[in-house]
Design an enzyme around this catalytic site. Structure first.
Site, mmCIF file in Angstrom:
data_model
loop_
_atom_site.group_PDB
_atom_site.id
_atom_site.type_symbol
_atom_site.label_atom_id
_atom_site.label_comp_id
_atom_site.label_asym_id
_atom_site.label_seq_id
_atom_site.Cartn_x
_atom_site.Cartn_y
_atom_site.Cartn_z
ATOM 1 C CE LYS A 112 -23.666 141.188 -7.878
ATOM 2 N NZ LYS A 112 -24.333 141.266 -9.163
ATOM 3 C CE LYS A 147 -31.128 136.856 -6.869
ATOM 4 N NZ LYS A 147 -32.058 137.627 -7.633
ATOM 5 C CE LYS A 154 -25.646 133.189 -12.442
ATOM 6 N NZ LYS A 154 -26.058 134.387 -13.185
HETATM 7 P P1 AMP Z 1 -30.569 140.433 -10.113
HETATM 8 O O1 AMP Z 1 -31.017 140.377 -8.710
HETATM 9 O O2 AMP Z 1 -29.153 140.045 -10.296
HETATM 10 O O3 AMP Z 1 -31.509 139.729 -11.044
HETATM 11 O O4 AMP Z 1 -30.612 141.960 -10.530
HETATM 12 C C1 AMP Z 1 -31.783 142.705 -10.765
HETATM 13 C C2 AMP Z 1 -31.403 144.157 -11.045
HETATM 14 O O5 AMP Z 1 -30.838 144.736 -9.872
HETATM 15 C C3 AMP Z 1 -30.372 144.359 -12.150
HETATM 16 O O6 AMP Z 1 -30.663 145.551 -12.858
HETATM 17 C C4 AMP Z 1 -29.080 144.475 -11.403
HETATM 18 O O7 AMP Z 1 -28.111 145.220 -12.107
HETATM 19 C C5 AMP Z 1 -29.509 145.207 -10.149
HETATM 20 N N1 AMP Z 1 -28.657 144.860 -8.986
HETATM 21 C C6 AMP Z 1 -28.530 143.652 -8.378
HETATM 22 N N2 AMP Z 1 -27.673 143.712 -7.325
HETATM 23 C C7 AMP Z 1 -27.244 145.011 -7.266
HETATM 24 C C8 AMP Z 1 -26.361 145.730 -6.393
HETATM 25 N N3 AMP Z 1 -25.755 145.166 -5.356
HETATM 26 N N4 AMP Z 1 -26.167 147.044 -6.650
HETATM 27 C C9 AMP Z 1 -26.789 147.666 -7.683
HETATM 28 N N5 AMP Z 1 -27.636 147.047 -8.524
HETATM 29 C C10 AMP Z 1 -27.880 145.747 -8.335
#
Ligand code: AMP
Ligand code: TRP
Length: 336
Positions: A207, A210, A116
Site C-alpha cells: 500500500k 509515507k 506497530k
Molecule cells: P494515515 O495516513 O494512515 O493516517 O491515513 C489517513 C487516511 O487515509 C485513513 O482513512 C486511511 O485509511 C487512508 N489511507 C492511508 N493510506 C491509504 C492507501 N494506500 N490507500 C487507501 N487509503 C489509505
C-alpha cells in the site's frame, strides 16, 4: 435520512497527504460535502503523538499543512467544519471516560496495534497512548454522533471497536446515548487500498504509505510527479517494449486503471507487448499532472493566516456539538 452528520480525520504525522489518503478517504469526504452532508473534518494531532511524541512541535506544524491539503482536495471551509483535534478538549474527556469501560483485550487484539508493536521491536518504550489509540478515535467519532465515518480499509478494525464501545456504554448506563455509525469504505479495492509506486522484496505491490516512501503527494509539482513515476515499479520481466507485461502486478498499470479512461486498451497493449513501460509512464504522468492541477491551485489561495482563522471557526462549530454530547454522557453516568 435525519442524521446527515459525518466525521473523519487523519493523523498529522506528515505535512503532506498522498493519493492513498485521497482515494481511500478524502475523495468521499468531498463528495459527501457536495451532496449536502454536514462534514466534520478533523486533523488528529494527538493521535500523531502516539508514535511521534518526541516531535510534538512538528506535529502542530504538520497539522496546518494537512488542513491545507483538505482544502486543496476540495473541502470547502464555508460548508464543512475543519478543525484540529486538540482544539476541542471534549475529545480528551470522552477518551478518558471510554478508557474506563473498554476491556484491555479488545485493544490488545487490534491488528494495527500488533503491527506497530512489531515495528517498535520492544514493548519497553511503547507508550500507553498507543494501546489506547482506538479509544481516542472512538471518542473523536462518537462526540459527533455521525451517520458514518469515511476512511480507508486499514481503519476498519478501529471503527469496529468504536461501535462496540458505544454499545457497551449504552448497556452499562441504561441510556441509548449512541447509535451505531456506518463504515464508509470505498467499495473499489484499488481505492480502499491504493498501492504505492514500489514493490516489496517479493515483487508484490504494497500500500501507498509515507513510511515506505512510495507516495505521490497531493501537493507534488509536475516535476516531482514525473520524477516519482519514472522510478515506479513495472513488470520486472518486461525489459523491452515487445516483452509481455503483467498489468495486475505493475504499479503504473494500476494507476492507469484508476485515472485513465482508456486503461483497458493500455492494459491490453501492455500484455500483448505492444507498448513499452516508458510510454505508460509518460501517459500516466500527463494524466496525474492534470488531475492534481486544481489541488495545487486551491492550495495556493490559502496563506497561514487564513488557515488559522478557518481552524478557529471549525473548532468553534465542533465544540458546540461535542459539548452537547458530553452533557448527555455525564448525565447518563450520573457525573455532576
Ligand atoms: P494515515 O495516513 O494512515 O493516517 O491515513 C489517513 C487516511 O487515509 C485513513 O482513512 C486511511 O485509511 C487512508 N489511507 C492511508 N493510506 C491509504 C492507501 N494506500 N490507500 C487507501 N487509503 C489509505
Ligand atoms: N486513525 C486514523 C488514521 O490513521 C485517524 C483518525 C483519528 C480518525 N481519529 C479519527 C479517522 C476518527 C476517522 C475518525 O487515519
Amino acid at each position: 435520512m435525519a442524521n446527515r452528520r459525518i466525521l473523519s480525520g487523519m493523523r498529522a504525522t506528515n505535512p503532506r497527504l498522498h493519493l492513498g489518503n485521497y482515494e481511500g478517504a478524502l475523495r468521499n469526504w468531498v463528495e459527501m460535502q457536495n451532496d449536502g452532508f454536514d462534514m466534520f473534518c478533523m486533523v488528529a494531532d494527538w493521535h500523531g503523538l502516539t508514535t511521534m511524541y518526541e516531535d510534538s512541535a512538528e506535529i502542530s506544524r504538520n497539522a496546518r499543512e494537512v488542513a491545507k491539503d483538505y482544502i486543496a482536495a476540495g473541502i470547502d471551509p464555508e460548508k464543512s467544519a475543519l478543525f484540529i483535534q486538540s482544539h476541542v478538549k471534549e475529545h480528551a474527556e470522552l477518551h478518558l471516560l471510554f478508557s474506563m469501560i473498554t476491556p484491555l483485550g479488545w485493544l490488545e487484539r487490534t491488528p494495527t496495534y500488533k503491527e506497530k508493536q512489531q515495528d517498535l521491536g520492544t514493548t519497553e518504550r511503547e507508550p500507553y497512548g498507543l494501546l489506547g489509540y482506538p479509544v481516542l478515535q472512538t471518542a473523536d467519532i462518537l462526540l459527533y454522533k455521525p451517520y458514518g465515518v469515511p476512511v480507508g480499509r486499514d481503519q476498519a478494525p478501529h471503527l469496529e471497536i468504536g461501535n462496540d464501545i458505544a454499545a457497551r456504554f449504552n448497556r452499562l448506563y441504561g441510556v441509548e446515548v449512541f447509535q451505531p455509525y456506518k463504515y464508509l469504505i470505498p467499495e473499489d479495492e484499488n481505492r480502499a487500498k491504493v498501492p504505492g509506486l514500489d514493490a516489496d522484496e517479493n515483487g508484490v505491490l504494497r500500500k501507498m504509505s509515507k513510511s515506505y516512501d512510495n507516495c505521490i503527494y497531493l501537493s507534488a509539482t509536475p516535476d516531482e510527479i514525473a520524477e516519482h513515476i519514472k522510478k515506479a515499479f513495472t513488470t520486472p520481466t518486461k525489459l523491452r517494449k515487445t516483452d509481455p507485461g503483467v498489468p495486475e502486478g505493475c504499479a503504473v498499470c494500476q494507476y492507469l486503471k484508476l485515472y485513465s479512461p482508456d486503461w483497458q486498451r493500455q492494459w491490453d497493449e501492455d500484455r500483448a507487448g505492444e507498448r513499452g513501460c516508458m510510454q505508460s509512464k509518460k501517459e500516466l504522468t500527463e494524466i496525474l499532472v492534470e488531475f492534481l492541477r486544481p489541488f495545487r491551485e486551491r492550495r495556493a489561495q490559502f496563506d497561514d493566516g487564513s488557515i488559522e482563522e478557518i481552524l478557529a471557526k471549525g473548532a468553534e462549530k465542533a465544540r458546540e456539538v461535542a459539548s452537547a454530547t458530553m452533557s448527555e454522557v455525564r448525565a447518563a453516568m450520573g457525573i455532576y
